[in-house]
Motif scaffolding. Structure first.
Motif, PDB file in Angstrom:
ATOM      1  N   HIS A  44       0.916  -1.474  -0.224  1.00  8.71           N
ATOM      2  CA  HIS A  44      -0.300  -0.204  -0.081  1.00  8.71           C
ATOM      3  C   HIS A  44       0.749   1.395   0.041  1.00  8.71           C
ATOM      4  O   HIS A  44       2.191   1.100   0.782  1.00  8.71           O
ATOM      5  N   GLY A  67       2.266   4.507   0.518  1.00  4.09           N
ATOM      6  CA  GLY A  67       2.260   5.466   1.759  1.00  4.09           C
ATOM      7  C   GLY A  67       3.777   5.696   2.918  1.00  4.09           C
ATOM      8  O   GLY A  67       4.390   4.928   2.537  1.00  4.09           O
ATOM      9  N   PHE A  68       3.811   6.918   2.884  1.00  2.24           N
ATOM     10  CA  PHE A  68       5.094   6.909   3.887  1.00  2.24           C
ATOM     11  C   PHE A  68       5.501   5.900   4.989  1.00  2.24           C
ATOM     12  O   PHE A  68       4.361   5.606   5.734  1.00  2.24           O
ATOM     13  N   SER A  69       6.641   5.260   4.855  1.00  2.00           N
ATOM     14  CA  SER A  69       6.865   4.045   6.312  1.00  2.00           C
ATOM     15  C   SER A  69       7.985   4.901   7.185  1.00  2.00           C
ATOM     16  O   SER A  69       8.962   5.027   6.535  1.00  2.00           O
ATOM     17  N   TYR A  70       7.876   5.407   8.770  1.00  2.00           N
ATOM     18  CA  TYR A  70       8.528   6.041   9.395  1.00  2.00           C
ATOM     19  C   TYR A  70       9.328   4.686   9.594  1.00  2.00           C
ATOM     20  O   TYR A  70      10.834   4.796  10.004  1.00  2.00           O
ATOM     21  N   SER A 100       3.498   1.887   3.330  1.00  2.00           N
ATOM     22  CA  SER A 100       3.172   2.434   4.875  1.00  2.00           C
ATOM     23  C   SER A 100       2.624   0.718   5.256  1.00  2.00           C
ATOM     24  O   SER A 100       2.952   0.582   6.203  1.00  2.00           O
ATOM     25  N   ASP A 101       3.817  -0.233   4.265  1.00  2.00           N
ATOM     26  CA  ASP A 101       3.089  -1.814   5.125  1.00  2.00           C
ATOM     27  C   ASP A 101       3.755  -2.269   5.799  1.00  2.00           C
ATOM     28  O   ASP A 101       3.998  -3.189   6.873  1.00  2.00           O
ATOM     29  N   ASN A 155       4.987  -0.178   8.217  1.00  2.00           N
ATOM     30  CA  ASN A 155       4.318   0.712   9.963  1.00  2.00           C
ATOM     31  C   ASN A 155       3.981   0.131  10.859  1.00  2.00           C
ATOM     32  O   ASN A 155       3.499  -1.056  10.286  1.00  2.00           O
ATOM     33  N   ARG A 202       0.955  -2.188  14.038  1.00  2.00           N
ATOM     34  CA  ARG A 202       1.061  -2.994  13.320  1.00  2.00           C
ATOM     35  C   ARG A 202       0.378  -3.614  14.459  1.00  2.00           C
ATOM     36  O   ARG A 202       1.224  -3.766  15.228  1.00  2.00           O
ATOM     37  N   GLY A 207       5.779  -6.852   6.090  1.00  2.00           N
ATOM     38  CA  GLY A 207       5.244  -6.036   5.496  1.00  2.00           C
ATOM     39  C   GLY A 207       3.801  -6.514   4.154  1.00  2.00           C
ATOM     40  O   GLY A 207       3.236  -6.359   3.848  1.00  2.00           O
TER      41      GLY A 207
END
Length: 156
Positions: free
Chosen positions: A3, A5-8, A60-61, A63, A65, A127
């Motif tokens: 997905h 999106g940004f991943s920290y 973003s996967d 990040n 969960r 992820g």
């Protein structure tokens, strides 16, 4: 597939990868040269580096969960990155020779190349991002291959 999106977490892993490498630029082992590296392995390494960097940041996967059995992959990935940081500490505290640079850590051969590749591979598994898994595999062939080539040269 992943997905967007940004991943920290991806950014953190990249920081753990790049900061010691930037420090290394001025503290390379005596006698280090990349002149004899295989062009094929170097190309695979570069392709893998770009792929891993892009995947780490844009999916973003990776990040955090809620805890699940899959979280063990993230824990393993973190443990591998921490071992990589320990490898760097050991190298920077050593005489910074080629032998120091290619020494195993905890039984992992050419640990400076192997540990981060495994960390990003397990991050991709965590992820469920096939692109990260593929990028890490390409990186592994090139990066680990080059390190093994160098290690053979100094042992031979």
């Amino acid at each position: 597939m992943g997905h967007l999106g940004f991943s920290y977490i991806g950014l953190l892993w990249l920081a753990m990868l790049f900061v010691p490498n930037l420090y290394w630029v001025k503290r390379q082992p005596t006698g280090y040269t990349s002149a004899e590296e295989s062009r094929l392995l170097a190309a695979l390494e570069r392709i893998g580096e770009v792929g891993v960097t892009c995947c780490a940041l844009v999916f973003s996967d990776f990040n955090l969960r809620p805890l699940s059995p899959r979280s063990l992959w993230l824990v393993l990935s973190l443990a591998l990155m921490m071992a990589y940081e320990c490898w760097w500490v050991r190298y920077f505290r050593s005489g910074r020779t080629l032998r120091d640079f290619y020494r195993p850590l905890l039984g992992v051969p050419v640990a400076g190349a192997t540990l981060p590749v495994l960390a990003f591979l397990t991050l991709g598994i965590y992820g469920r991002v096939i692109w990260m898994v593929l990028a890490a595999l390409v990186l592994g062939v090139g990066h680990i291959g080059i390190h093994l080539q160098h290690r053979r040269e100094i042992e031979g």
